[in-house]
Design a protein around this motif. Sequence first.
Motif, short mmCIF file in Angstrom:
data_model
loop_
_atom_site.label_atom_id
_atom_site.label_comp_id
_atom_site.label_asym_id
_atom_site.label_seq_id
_atom_site.Cartn_x
_atom_site.Cartn_y
_atom_site.Cartn_z
N GLU A 173 3.63 -5.97 4.02
CA GLU A 173 3.50 -7.43 3.90
C GLU A 173 2.13 -7.86 4.41
OE1 GLU A 173 5.10 -10.93 2.60
OE2 GLU A 173 6.25 -9.07 2.71
N GLY A 174 1.48 -8.70 3.65
CA GLY A 174 0.18 -9.22 4.06
C GLY A 174 -1.01 -8.39 3.63
N VAL A 175 -0.77 -7.23 3.03
CA VAL A 175 -1.86 -6.37 2.57
C VAL A 175 -1.94 -6.49 1.04
CG1 VAL A 175 -2.65 -3.98 2.33
CG2 VAL A 175 -1.68 -4.77 4.50
N ASP A 176 -3.13 -6.72 0.54
CA ASP A 176 -3.37 -6.78 -0.90
C ASP A 176 -3.37 -5.35 -1.44
OD1 ASP A 176 -4.50 -6.84 -3.46
OD2 ASP A 176 -5.93 -8.41 -2.94
N GLY A 177 -2.32 -4.98 -2.16
CA GLY A 177 -2.16 -3.62 -2.65
C GLY A 177 -3.22 -3.20 -3.64
N ILE A 178 -3.69 -4.12 -4.45
CA ILE A 178 -4.74 -3.79 -5.41
C ILE A 178 -6.05 -3.52 -4.69
CG2 ILE A 178 -6.10 -4.69 -7.35
CD1 ILE A 178 -3.45 -6.13 -8.22
N GLN B 216 2.27 0.95 -11.60
CA GLN B 216 1.89 0.37 -12.88
C GLN B 216 2.64 -0.95 -13.05
OE1 GLN B 216 2.66 3.42 -15.78
NE2 GLN B 216 1.19 4.82 -14.87
N GLU B 217 2.22 -1.72 -14.05
CA GLU B 217 2.90 -2.99 -14.34
C GLU B 217 4.38 -2.71 -14.61
OE1 GLU B 217 1.69 -5.87 -13.94
OE2 GLU B 217 -0.44 -5.49 -13.94
N PRO B 218 5.28 -3.52 -14.18
CA PRO B 218 5.11 -4.83 -13.57
C PRO B 218 5.05 -4.80 -12.04
CG PRO B 218 7.42 -4.54 -14.06
CD PRO B 218 6.71 -3.27 -14.51
N HIS B 219 4.87 -3.62 -11.46
CA HIS B 219 4.89 -3.51 -9.99
C HIS B 219 3.51 -3.23 -9.39
CE1 HIS B 219 9.21 -3.73 -10.01
NE2 HIS B 219 9.22 -2.83 -10.98
N LYS B 220 2.48 -3.45 -10.18
CA LYS B 220 1.11 -3.20 -9.72
C LYS B 220 0.85 -3.95 -8.42
CE LYS B 220 -3.49 -2.89 -11.63
NZ LYS B 220 -4.29 -3.06 -12.84
N GLY B 221 0.30 -3.21 -7.44
CA GLY B 221 0.00 -3.80 -6.15
C GLY B 221 1.14 -3.80 -5.15
#
Length: 122
Positions: free
Chosen positions: A42-47, A65-70
Amino acid sequence: LENLIRHHQILGCATRAGVLAIGLQLLSSRPGNILTAFKIPEGVDGIRLLKILQNRYKTQIAGAQEPHKGEFIRIAHLGYMGGFDVMTALSALEMALFETGYDFMQGEAIKAAQEILKENWE
């Protein structure tokens, strides 16, 4: 074949120990020994985290991958992999997480993985 299966089991255990030691949550309740997938905290930009891992630290760590990217990241430990490959991936992960501001005790992922690897090094 049995030795190869055991080798990848050890790498998987070491990777999971490292990820858990720094407070990350595994994606699966029954992870396999092909790869370790874990949720982005939480709070971290996965991308952004993945870009740091791939571009700055030159690691071959994959994102969702999409739709779970990041939302989660995958560390592979199947194929021509060894204990130091796990250590490199976890070290890069710690460095990248620190850069994103994630609050954890640095070095704990490495320490946890080392314990598994030392006990089982062949």
